[in-house]
Design a protein around this motif. Structure first.
Motif, PDB file in Angstrom:
ATOM      1  N   GLY A 277       0.806  -1.217   0.000  1.00  0.00           N
ATOM      2  CA  GLY A 277       0.000   0.000   0.000  1.00  0.00           C
ATOM      3  C   GLY A 277       0.839   1.266   0.000  1.00  0.00           C
ATOM      4  O   GLY A 277       0.295   2.369  -0.046  1.00  0.00           O
ATOM      5  N   ARG A 278       2.148   1.120   0.048  1.00  0.00           N
ATOM      6  CA  ARG A 278       3.042   2.276   0.001  1.00  0.00           C
ATOM      7  C   ARG A 278       3.990   2.180  -1.195  1.00  0.00           C
ATOM      8  O   ARG A 278       4.230   3.154  -1.881  1.00  0.00           O
ATOM      9  N   LEU A 279       4.549   0.984  -1.421  1.00  0.00           N
ATOM     10  CA  LEU A 279       5.542   0.846  -2.479  1.00  0.00           C
ATOM     11  C   LEU A 279       4.970   1.135  -3.856  1.00  0.00           C
ATOM     12  O   LEU A 279       5.659   1.693  -4.712  1.00  0.00           O
ATOM     13  N   ASP A 280       3.707   0.794  -4.077  1.00  0.00           N
ATOM     14  CA  ASP A 280       3.102   1.087  -5.384  1.00  0.00           C
ATOM     15  C   ASP A 280       3.024   2.589  -5.629  1.00  0.00           C
ATOM     16  O   ASP A 280       3.182   3.041  -6.754  1.00  0.00           O
ATOM     17  N   ILE A 281       2.839   3.356  -4.587  1.00  0.00           N
ATOM     18  CA  ILE A 281       2.769   4.820  -4.717  1.00  0.00           C
ATOM     19  C   ILE A 281       4.172   5.397  -4.922  1.00  0.00           C
ATOM     20  O   ILE A 281       4.390   6.236  -5.791  1.00  0.00           O
ATOM     21  N   ILE A 282       5.123   4.919  -4.145  1.00  0.00           N
ATOM     22  CA  ILE A 282       6.507   5.375  -4.288  1.00  0.00           C
ATOM     23  C   ILE A 282       7.036   5.043  -5.687  1.00  0.00           C
ATOM     24  O   ILE A 282       7.749   5.841  -6.301  1.00  0.00           O
ATOM     25  N   ALA A 283       6.672   3.879  -6.211  1.00  0.00           N
ATOM     26  CA  ALA A 283       7.188   3.408  -7.508  1.00  0.00           C
ATOM     27  C   ALA A 283       6.577   4.117  -8.709  1.00  0.00           C
ATOM     28  O   ALA A 283       6.944   3.814  -9.846  1.00  0.00           O
ATOM     29  N   GLN A 284       5.707   5.070  -8.500  1.00  0.00           N
ATOM     30  CA  GLN A 284       5.080   5.766  -9.626  1.00  0.00           C
ATOM     31  C   GLN A 284       6.019   6.730 -10.338  1.00  0.00           C
ATOM     32  O   GLN A 284       5.728   7.158 -11.453  1.00  0.00           O
ATOM     33  N   THR A 285       7.144   7.075  -9.721  1.00  0.00           N
ATOM     34  CA  THR A 285       8.097   7.984 -10.364  1.00  0.00           C
ATOM     35  C   THR A 285       9.431   7.270 -10.569  1.00  0.00           C
ATOM     36  O   THR A 285       9.766   6.341  -9.818  1.00  0.00           O
ATOM     37  N   PRO A 286      10.222   7.687 -11.561  1.00  0.00           N
ATOM     38  CA  PRO A 286      11.549   7.082 -11.746  1.00  0.00           C
ATOM     39  C   PRO A 286      12.422   7.231 -10.498  1.00  0.00           C
ATOM     40  O   PRO A 286      13.147   6.303 -10.133  1.00  0.00           O
ATOM     41  N   GLU A 287      12.319   8.378  -9.837  1.00  0.00           N
ATOM     42  CA  GLU A 287      13.107   8.604  -8.618  1.00  0.00           C
ATOM     43  C   GLU A 287      12.684   7.638  -7.516  1.00  0.00           C
ATOM     44  O   GLU A 287      13.524   7.123  -6.770  1.00  0.00           O
ATOM     45  N   GLY A 288      11.401   7.393  -7.422  1.00  0.00           N
ATOM     46  CA  GLY A 288      10.894   6.463  -6.417  1.00  0.00           C
ATOM     47  C   GLY A 288      11.344   5.039  -6.692  1.00  0.00           C
ATOM     48  O   GLY A 288      11.736   4.302  -5.773  1.00  0.00           O
ATOM     49  N   ARG A 289      11.306   4.628  -7.955  1.00  0.00           N
ATOM     50  CA  ARG A 289      11.756   3.279  -8.308  1.00  0.00           C
ATOM     51  C   ARG A 289      13.250   3.112  -8.016  1.00  0.00           C
ATOM     52  O   ARG A 289      13.681   2.080  -7.513  1.00  0.00           O
TER      53      ARG A 289
END
Length: 149
Positions: free
Chosen positions: A48-60
Motif C-alpha cells: 500500500g506504500r511501495l506502489d505509490i513510491i514506484a510511480q516515479t523514476p526517482e521512487g523506483r
C-alpha cells in the motif's frame, strides 16, 4: 508486459506455487516486515506504500537502493515514527530476485496498473555504490519532491 506478469502470477497462484517475488520475500524481507504490513513504530509497512513510491523514476530508483544498500535513519510514515535500520541485500540477492520482490509488493497495492521495476533497473542501481546513510539522504530528497505515503 504488465498483463503477462499478472497472468504468470495468477497461474502460479492457481498451481499452489508462490510467485517468485513472494518466495524470495519470505526468507529475506518477511522476517522483519512480516506479510508486508510491518509493525507500527518498529518496522514500516510496505504494502500500500511501495506502489505509490514506484510511480516515479526517482521512487523506483530509491526502492532499488533500499534493497541493494540498506536504509538507516529516522522518518515518519502513516502516523508512526521509525528510527529504522535495514541491512543491504546487495550480496545476497540477484537483480532478478530484487525486481521480483519489489514487483510482488508493488502489485499488492491499490495502484492499477501497478508500476514495475525491471532487473535492468536494479542492475543500473547496482552499478552505483551506496550505503544505508546514502539511501536515507536519497529518501529525504525523493520524499521532498514526491511525498511518500
Amino acid at each position: 508486459m504488465k498483463r503477462i506478469t499478472f497472468l504468470v502470477l495468477l497461474a502460479l497462484a492457481s498451481c499452489g506455487k508462490k510467485p517468485p517475488g513472494q518466495a524470495a520475500y519470505g526468507p529475506h524481507c518477511g522476517i522483519c516486515h512480516h506479510s508486508g504490513s510491518g509493525m507500527p513504530g518498529e518496522v514500516p509497512p510496505l504494502v500500500g506504500r511501495l506502489d505509490i513510491i514506484a510511480q516515479t523514476p526517482e521512487g523506483r530508483h530509491y526502492l532499488a537502493d533500499v534493497l541493494l544498500n540498506g536504509l538507516e535513519g529516522h522518518f515518519r510514515t502513516q502516523g508512526y515514527d521509525y528510527n529504522f535500520s535495514m541491512s543491504p541485500f546487495r550480496s545476497q540477492l540477484t537483480d532478478q530476485q530484487i525486481s521480483d520482490i519489489l514487483n510482488w509488493l508493488i502489485s499488492r497495492g491499490n495502484t492499477k496498473p501497478a508500476p514495475t521495476i525491471s532487473p535492468a533497473d536494479i542492475a543500473a542501481a547496482r552499478a552505483q555504490s551506496g550505503d544505508p546513510s546514502a539511501t536515507y539522504r536519497e529518501r529525504m530528497k525523493v520524499n521532498a519532491q514526491h511525498p511518500f505515503p
